[in-house]
Write a protein that holds these residues in place. Structure first.
Motif, PDB file in Angstrom:
ATOM      1  N   UNK A  18       0.834  -1.203  -0.042  1.00 19.35           N
ATOM      2  CA  UNK A  18      -0.053  -0.032   0.023  1.00 19.35           C
ATOM      3  C   UNK A  18       0.797   1.329  -0.138  1.00 19.35           C
ATOM      4  N   UNK A  19       2.033   1.100   0.211  1.00 16.89           N
ATOM      5  CA  UNK A  19       3.120   2.268   0.128  1.00 16.89           C
ATOM      6  C   UNK A  19       3.750   2.351  -1.260  1.00 16.89           C
ATOM      7  N   UNK A  20       3.419   1.587  -2.005  1.00 23.44           N
ATOM      8  CA  UNK A  20       4.049   1.660  -3.402  1.00 23.44           C
ATOM      9  C   UNK A  20       3.464   2.972  -4.303  1.00 23.44           C
ATOM     10  N   UNK A  21       2.231   3.207  -4.329  1.00 22.98           N
ATOM     11  CA  UNK A  21       1.913   4.412  -5.104  1.00 22.98           C
ATOM     12  C   UNK A  21       2.517   5.761  -4.582  1.00 22.98           C
ATOM     13  N   UNK A  22       2.698   5.894  -3.219  1.00 23.96           N
ATOM     14  CA  UNK A  22       3.209   7.171  -2.828  1.00 23.96           C
ATOM     15  C   UNK A  22       4.921   7.078  -2.980  1.00 23.96           C
ATOM     16  N   UNK A  23       5.354   6.064  -2.969  1.00 22.99           N
ATOM     17  CA  UNK A  23       6.876   5.892  -3.397  1.00 22.99           C
ATOM     18  C   UNK A  23       7.030   6.496  -5.092  1.00 22.99           C
ATOM     19  N   UNK A  24       6.262   5.872  -5.592  1.00 21.83           N
ATOM     20  CA  UNK A  24       6.244   6.185  -7.115  1.00 21.83           C
ATOM     21  C   UNK A  24       6.021   7.527  -7.473  1.00 21.83           C
ATOM     22  N   UNK A  25       4.831   8.328  -6.524  1.00 18.32           N
ATOM     23  CA  UNK A  25       4.638   9.506  -6.984  1.00 18.32           C
ATOM     24  C   UNK A  25       5.983  10.432  -6.438  1.00 18.32           C
ATOM     25  N   UNK A  26       6.551  10.286  -5.367  1.00 21.81           N
ATOM     26  CA  UNK A  26       7.716  11.039  -4.719  1.00 21.81           C
ATOM     27  C   UNK A  26       8.804  10.902  -5.699  1.00 21.81           C
ATOM     28  N   UNK A  27       9.062   9.634  -6.396  1.00 25.79           N
ATOM     29  CA  UNK A  27      10.212   9.555  -7.260  1.00 25.79           C
ATOM     30  C   UNK A  27       9.847  10.514  -8.714  1.00 25.79           C
ATOM     31  N   UNK A  28       8.600  10.430  -9.304  1.00 27.89           N
ATOM     32  CA  UNK A  28       8.057  11.187 -10.354  1.00 27.89           C
ATOM     33  C   UNK A  28       8.409  12.526  -9.890  1.00 27.89           C
ATOM     34  N   UNK A  29       8.160  12.942  -8.935  1.00 30.54           N
ATOM     35  CA  UNK A  29       8.010  14.505  -8.550  1.00 30.54           C
ATOM     36  C   UNK A  29       9.622  15.006  -8.530  1.00 30.54           C
ATOM     37  N   UNK A  30      10.160  13.981  -7.839  1.00 28.47           N
ATOM     38  CA  UNK A  30      11.835  14.411  -7.759  1.00 28.47           C
ATOM     39  C   UNK A  30      12.411  14.569  -9.198  1.00 28.47           C
ATOM     40  N   UNK A  31      12.101  13.710 -10.090  1.00 30.65           N
ATOM     41  CA  UNK A  31      12.844  13.635 -11.302  1.00 30.65           C
ATOM     42  C   UNK A  31      12.184  14.770 -12.452  1.00 30.65           C
ATOM     43  N   UNK A  32      10.814  15.217 -12.139  1.00 33.23           N
ATOM     44  CA  UNK A  32      10.286  16.302 -12.963  1.00 33.23           C
ATOM     45  C   UNK A  32      11.072  17.519 -12.301  1.00 33.23           C
ATOM     46  N   UNK A  33      11.307  17.634 -11.241  1.00 34.74           N
ATOM     47  CA  UNK A  33      12.102  18.881 -10.594  1.00 34.74           C
ATOM     48  C   UNK A  33      13.355  18.898 -11.041  1.00 34.74           C
ATOM     49  N   UNK A  34      13.909  17.696 -11.124  1.00 32.34           N
ATOM     50  CA  UNK A  34      15.265  17.562 -11.584  1.00 32.34           C
ATOM     51  C   UNK A  34      15.488  18.137 -13.079  1.00 32.34           C
ATOM     52  N   UNK A  35      14.478  17.658 -13.951  1.00 31.65           N
ATOM     53  CA  UNK A  35      14.251  18.056 -15.314  1.00 31.65           C
ATOM     54  C   UNK A  35      13.653  19.448 -15.647  1.00 31.65           C
ATOM     55  N   UNK A  36      13.337  20.289 -14.380  1.00 28.83           N
ATOM     56  CA  UNK A  36      12.515  21.588 -14.564  1.00 28.83           C
ATOM     57  C   UNK A  36      11.205  21.628 -14.982  1.00 28.83           C
ATOM     58  N   UNK A  37      10.412  20.397 -14.743  1.00 31.60           N
ATOM     59  CA  UNK A  37       9.114  20.414 -15.137  1.00 31.60           C
ATOM     60  C   UNK A  37       8.348  20.814 -13.778  1.00 31.60           C
ATOM     61  N   UNK A  38       7.907  22.119 -13.860  1.00 37.29           N
ATOM     62  CA  UNK A  38       7.242  22.645 -12.722  1.00 37.29           C
ATOM     63  C   UNK A  38       5.743  21.978 -12.190  1.00 37.29           C
ATOM     64  N   UNK A  39       5.031  21.854 -13.056  1.00 41.27           N
ATOM     65  CA  UNK A  39       3.842  21.116 -13.059  1.00 41.27           C
ATOM     66  C   UNK A  39       3.847  19.565 -13.097  1.00 41.27           C
TER      67      UNK A  39
END
Length: 133
Positions: A18-39
């Motif tokens: 049940x923690x898997x979706x949260x971990x995936x959201x955090x992972x995506x948010x970190x990489x989008x931030x790294x790539x300069x994707x604000x939204x």
């Protein structure tokens, strides 16, 4: 002649829980931030839907990969699992208590699909409409 360097594809391997979706959201948010994707709102929703489906209906570990495609730098998310079942966005059922996620996701992304893995299982992927930089 020098070999072209291929950038490493960000990859996260998760045990289904049940923690898997949260971990995936955090992972995506970190990489989008790294790539300069604000939204990252749509990205978090999409990866959550794909990972939740893999957790509930798939088998084995879940692998999440993110990359920017060659067609305009659009983000792409891939979710791998060992299950053989293929996700299908079924017809709308107003009485159903679930089953709307893929239909909603399909409206938010440029395209999505499923491909089998040679070793068994599948990859469900989604390409976002634009890199919101």
């Amino acid at each position: 002649m020098s070999a072209a360097l291929v950038p490493e594809v960000p990859t996260l391997v998760l045990e289904p829980s049940d923690r898997t979706p949260r971990s995936a959201r955090t992972f995506l948010a970190e990489w989008f931030r790294e790539w300069g994707i604000a939204d990252d709102h749509v990205g978090r929703l999409v990866v959550c839907e794909l990972v939740t489906n893999a957790w509930k209906h798939g088998e084995g570990p879940i692998v999440v990969r993110l990359f920017l495609d060659a067609r305009g730098g659009r983000p792409v998310v891939e979710v791998w699992d060992a299950g053989e079942g293929r996700p299908v966005a079924g017809p709308e059922d107003l009485a159903a208590t679930s089953g709307r996620g893929l239909r909603l996701m399909a409206e938010l992304v440029e395209e999505w699909g499923v491909r089998p893995l040679n070793e068994g299982g599948k990859v469900v992927w989604a390409r976002f409409r634009a890199a919101w930089r």
